[in-house]
Design a protein around this motif. Structure first.
Motif, short mmCIF file in Angstrom:
data_model
loop_
_atom_site.label_atom_id
_atom_site.label_comp_id
_atom_site.label_asym_id
_atom_site.label_seq_id
_atom_site.Cartn_x
_atom_site.Cartn_y
_atom_site.Cartn_z
N LEU A 98 3.13 -0.62 11.59
CA LEU A 98 2.45 -0.30 10.07
C LEU A 98 3.54 -0.30 8.82
O LEU A 98 4.45 0.21 9.01
CB LEU A 98 1.89 1.05 10.29
N THR A 99 2.83 -0.91 7.82
CA THR A 99 3.43 -0.70 6.43
C THR A 99 2.30 -0.09 5.65
O THR A 99 1.16 -0.78 5.71
CB THR A 99 3.90 -2.11 5.89
N TRP A 100 2.56 0.90 4.97
CA TRP A 100 1.29 1.10 4.05
C TRP A 100 1.77 1.51 2.61
O TRP A 100 2.96 1.79 2.21
CB TRP A 100 0.55 2.35 4.61
N GLY A 101 0.87 1.58 1.59
CA GLY A 101 1.45 1.94 0.20
C GLY A 101 0.78 0.67 -0.52
O GLY A 101 0.53 -0.24 -0.30
N VAL A 140 5.49 2.08 15.46
CA VAL A 140 6.74 1.79 14.39
C VAL A 140 6.16 1.61 13.09
O VAL A 140 5.40 1.01 12.86
CB VAL A 140 7.42 0.63 14.77
N VAL A 141 6.64 2.71 12.09
CA VAL A 141 6.48 2.21 10.57
C VAL A 141 7.76 1.16 10.24
O VAL A 141 8.80 1.51 10.59
CB VAL A 141 6.57 3.69 10.02
N VAL A 142 7.14 0.14 9.39
CA VAL A 142 8.25 -0.90 9.03
C VAL A 142 8.34 -0.94 7.67
O VAL A 142 7.33 -0.91 6.79
CB VAL A 142 7.80 -2.04 9.40
N LEU A 143 9.17 -0.69 7.18
CA LEU A 143 9.59 -0.51 5.65
C LEU A 143 10.70 -1.77 5.13
O LEU A 143 11.93 -1.42 5.02
CB LEU A 143 10.04 0.84 5.16
N PRO A 144 10.39 -3.23 4.94
CA PRO A 144 11.13 -4.13 4.72
C PRO A 144 11.62 -4.37 3.43
O PRO A 144 11.66 -5.31 2.86
CB PRO A 144 10.33 -5.10 5.37
N TYR A 145 11.50 -3.22 2.56
CA TYR A 145 11.81 -3.24 0.98
C TYR A 145 12.83 -4.15 0.69
O TYR A 145 14.06 -4.23 1.21
CB TYR A 145 11.77 -2.02 0.44
N ASP A 146 12.57 -4.88 -0.31
CA ASP A 146 13.73 -5.53 -0.99
C ASP A 146 14.63 -5.00 -1.85
O ASP A 146 15.84 -5.36 -1.87
CB ASP A 146 13.07 -6.90 -1.74
#
Length: 381
Positions: free
Chosen positions: A182-185, A268-274
């Motif tokens: 999951l990715t949210w926002g 799993v929460v995935v936060l792949p931010y640049d």
């Protein structure tokens, strides 16, 4: 008598991180009928109609802008001001400065961004914001350190209070046949979702292979300038990678109950931010408080919260490393439970009631140190 709170910020129906934060904090501090009100800051073209709790709207179309906003805030005992460069008029949001100086009492200013390499204008504006404040809140130690090292400010004014989170522990979830990422926002370029898609493609050998939900609307400013170009590019990439059937895009705004169910459904929460600048992430706090393992790139807030904590850090723009970290959480016996177990001591301090209590204590101290100036009664003739 309980203090009354005035809040200056973007606010629902505006959909952005500051609006969500202000909505949650103001709800906590005015719960049980305690007096309070919101001065809502809006951009051009936004709906100016006042929602619940809004006592004034600061609109770019208003000729008396900050003066009217100041007058509204001065009817309360405490003013809590959310600061971000992009929400106030003027160069680098400098129109907020005369408002801060004209308030009857020194305000509490909450800094959502502290840049490591600001422009000269951004640095000067933030230094003046801090000078005009009675107290300043950063949400991470990283942001505090960055502020004290990189800016000419009074360290005694700065307090660290974490970003609040909802209590998701009681949320019911639907059982899933596949592991759920999951990715949210709000989404847009810089969220790094393309790297998560490439990582997902490397996990197709798992049985069952994971599904991935990207939940959230496109950021309004991105939508205004570029439409759905970013989301469309992600969908095209998913098709090229052969994972289109494993990815669901849900461009909807969720209330607290629906968001809780979504978060608790994730493995799993995935936060792949640049970003290498982000010192505050409400999404990260919500995931940690909910007890869901996180895989994130090393943006500053993630480094502070996840190092030896409830998640794994991976290099920016490295789908192979991201896939390896996700694979470990999904397949390595005991790892997920071990990561979640590290949340235990910190989770209660992240929930909104605990966070709001710290703001109330800060406000009480500020009021004690700066009592109202009473007018001197006239001397009888």
């Amino acid at each position: 008598m309980a203090a009354s709170y005035g809040f200056l910020s973007t606010h629902p129906p505006t959909q952005c991180g500051l609006a969500t934060f202000n909505s949650a904090l103001s709800a906590q501090l005015t719960a049980g009928g305690r007096p309070g009100g919101i001065v809502r800051v809006i951009s051009s073209g936004e709906d100016e109609r006042a929602g619940p709790g809004v006592v004034h709207t600061w609109s770019p179309s208003s000729g008396t802008g900050w003066q009217d906003a100041t007058e509204a805030l001065n009817t309360f005992d405490v003013a809590i001001v959310q600061h971000e460069y992009g929400i106030y008029p003027g160069p680098d949001g400098s129109a907020v400065l005369p408002l801060l100086r004209a308030l009857d009492r020194p305000p509490i200013v909450v800094l959502h961004t502290v840049l490591a390499q600001p422009t000269a204008g951004q640095r000067a504006t933030l230094e003046e914001v801090v000078a005009a404040a009675g107290a300043v809140v950063t949400m991470t130690e990283t942001a505090r350190d960055r502020l004290l090292i990189g800016y000419a400010v009074d360290p005694a004014k700065v307090t660290v209070i974490p970003h609040g989170a909802g209590d998701h522990t009681g949320a019911s979830t639907t059982s899933r046949a596949r592991p759920h990422l999951l990715t949210w926002g709000l989404i847009g370029p810089g969220k790094g979702i393309e790297w998560a898609l490439r990582a997902l493609a490397r996990l197709r050998d798992l049985s069952p292979s994971p599904s991935y939900t990207v939940a959230g609307k496109t950021h309004p400013k991105v939508l205004e300038q570029h439409g759905e170009e970013y989301r469309t590019s992600l969908q095209r990439l998913g098709a090229l990678l052969g994972i289109a059937d494993a990815v669901r895009y849900q461009p909807v705004y969720r209330d607290e109950a629906a968001l809780s169910r979504l978060i608790r459904s994730a493995d799993v929460v995935v936060l792949p931010y640049d970003s290498r600048e982000q010192v505050t992430s409400g999404v990260l706090i919500e995931a940690v408080a909910a007890g869901v393992p996180v895989v994130a790139t090393p943006f500053p807030h993630a480094v502070e919260l996840l190092t030896d904590g409830p998640g794994l850090l991976v290099p920016h723009q490295d789908p192979s490393a991201m896939a390896t970290a996700i694979r470990r959480i999904l397949t390595e016996p005991g790892l997920s439970d071990s990561l979640v177990g590290r949340t235990g001591p910190v989770a209660p301090t992240l929930l909104w009631p605990a966070v709001a209590a710290r703001y109330a204590a800060l406000a009480a101290g500020l009021r004690t140190a700066n009592p109202p100036v009473l007018a001197t009664p006239p001397v009888p003739a």
